[in-house]
Design a protein around this motif. Structure first.
Motif, mmCIF file in Angstrom:
data_model
loop_
_atom_site.group_PDB
_atom_site.id
_atom_site.type_symbol
_atom_site.label_atom_id
_atom_site.label_comp_id
_atom_site.label_asym_id
_atom_site.label_seq_id
_atom_site.Cartn_x
_atom_site.Cartn_y
_atom_site.Cartn_z
ATOM 1 N N SER A 85 -1.543 -11.129 12.124
ATOM 2 C CA SER A 85 -0.652 -9.945 11.667
ATOM 3 C C SER A 85 -0.247 -10.210 10.263
ATOM 4 N N SER A 86 -0.855 -10.688 9.667
ATOM 5 C CA SER A 86 -0.471 -11.059 8.013
ATOM 6 C C SER A 86 -1.437 -10.461 7.248
ATOM 7 N N THR A 87 -0.931 -9.889 6.289
ATOM 8 C CA THR A 87 -2.001 -9.445 5.025
ATOM 9 C C THR A 87 -2.631 -10.302 4.506
ATOM 10 N N ARG A 112 -2.909 -3.977 17.066
ATOM 11 C CA ARG A 112 -2.657 -5.355 16.849
ATOM 12 C C ARG A 112 -3.888 -6.200 17.368
ATOM 13 N N ALA A 124 -3.193 -1.814 2.741
ATOM 14 C CA ALA A 124 -1.859 -1.273 3.510
ATOM 15 C C ALA A 124 -1.934 0.524 3.133
ATOM 16 N N ARG A 135 5.036 -11.283 10.484
ATOM 17 C CA ARG A 135 5.108 -10.169 11.651
ATOM 18 C C ARG A 135 6.322 -9.287 11.455
ATOM 19 N N ILE A 141 2.035 1.558 7.954
ATOM 20 C CA ILE A 141 3.539 1.724 7.825
ATOM 21 C C ILE A 141 3.778 3.200 7.700
ATOM 22 N N SER A 179 -1.258 -4.506 11.833
ATOM 23 C CA SER A 179 0.091 -4.301 12.075
ATOM 24 C C SER A 179 0.656 -2.979 11.992
ATOM 25 N N ALA A 225 7.993 -4.694 4.846
ATOM 26 C CA ALA A 225 7.279 -4.553 5.909
ATOM 27 C C ALA A 225 5.580 -4.922 5.458
ATOM 28 N N LEU A 226 5.512 -4.742 4.137
ATOM 29 C CA LEU A 226 4.248 -4.864 3.683
ATOM 30 C C LEU A 226 3.862 -6.313 3.534
ATOM 31 N N CYS A 261 3.766 -0.146 12.066
ATOM 32 C CA CYS A 261 5.205 -0.241 12.368
ATOM 33 C C CYS A 261 5.725 1.128 11.720
ATOM 34 N N ARG A 317 -1.923 -3.264 7.182
ATOM 35 C CA ARG A 317 -0.629 -2.845 7.504
ATOM 36 C C ARG A 317 -0.559 -1.315 7.719
#
Length: 293
Positions: free
Chosen positions: A7-9, A184, A97, A257, A148, A189, A252-253, A191, A146
């Motif tokens: 879940s990491s960039t 996921r 993202a 997690r 968002i 990710s 969040a970027l 959010c 991501r």
């Protein structure tokens, strides 16, 4: 090929910096997020429906000493969303993202507006998010990126004279909450970020004369005036600033997690917490009834 299990960039390098596309950047949270992301080292594609309204964005970027790639994107136009995303891929080869920030406020109540009015609110605040997200998802899968989306405390707590707006934000939150585990599983990710009142052009951007609107509200006039008198001051100086509201987006970027639901202030956490603890709805009804009485 889509990445999975993380879940990491991806880490930025000198040749492949992380790329983020942000919608609704002409003012407010979107503008602050775009400048903040660029300052943090992201290649930032700042989009807005009318690039003729980008003067404040350009000025803020110049003052911060950062560069932005400013492009047109009308979120309610599926073709515009797809073209903007494909343009980013064509020029930079990656998309790490997306920040869905574009949206529009709305004040009204069922008896005093048409169903067509409600559909317009849904087009911008809900379907606009889907247009951009759908275009971006294949590329976010490829980067393990991501998605968002800026919603609102109005995506958790229904508020008087905000039926259509809250319905759209509820819809976004429900959609993204449902999408999150699916995305996921493929490395993306998802959010939502929930601001409360922000000192911005939100009220001015409603596009109505509030006094005239109140006068024309018929049997709802007294309740509407009470609501306006209580609510409008929340958006004046002293409220959370756009830069403050944008900080959780920037966090969040890059967080390993990020939480699915992120509030931008202590007030927003308390307000949404009222709803999330309110199993029978009585606490929220008591709170919001007081706003119009």
């Amino acid at each position: 090929m889509a990445t999975t299990g993380t879940s990491s960039t991806p880490s930025a390098t000198s040749t492949t910096p992380r790329t983020v596309l942000i919608t609704g950047t002409s003012s407010g949270i979107g503008l602050a997020a775009a400048v903040g992301a660029a300052r943090a080292g992201w290649r930032t594609i700042a989009t807005l429906r009318d690039t003729g309204r980008a003067d404040a964005l350009r000025k803020a970027a110049a003052e911060a000493g950062v560069e932005l790639d400013i492009r047109r994107l009308d979120v309610v136009d599926e073709d515009s969303a797809a073209a903007a995303v494909e343009g980013v891929i064509a020029d930079y080869g990656r998309l790490d993202a997306v920040v869905n920030n574009a949206g529009a406020g709305h004040v009204g109540t069922l008896e005093n507006e048409t169903v067509a009015d409600v559909r317009k609110v849904m087009e911008v605040n809900f379907f606009g998010v889907l247009n951009v997200s759908k275009a971006a998802m294949p590329h976010l899968r490829a980067s393990g990126g991501r998605l968002i989306t800026v919603t609102s405390v109005g995506g958790v707590v229904g508020q008087p004279f905000n039926e259509a707006y809250c319905a759209a934000k509820f819809a976004v939150e429900g959609y993204m909450e449902s999408l999150a585990p699916v995305a996921r599983a493929l490395g993306v990710s998802v959010c939502v970020v929930e601001p409360g009142a922000v000192a911005s052009e939100f009220v001015n951007n409603l596009g109505i004369d509030l006094e005239e609107y109140i006068a024309a509200a018929g049997p709802y006039s007294d309740a509407l005036r009470n609501y306006v008198n209580r609510t409008v001051p929340q958006f004046l100086p002293g409220a959370q600033t756009p830069a403050e509201a944008a900080e959780p987006i920037l966090d969040a970027l890059t967080a390993d997690r990020p939480a699915f639901r992120i509030q931008t202030s202590e007030w927003a956490r308390g307000f949404t917490g009222t709803k999330l603890r309110d199993l029978d709805g009585s606490a929220v009804q008591a709170l919001t009834t007081d706003w119009i009485s």
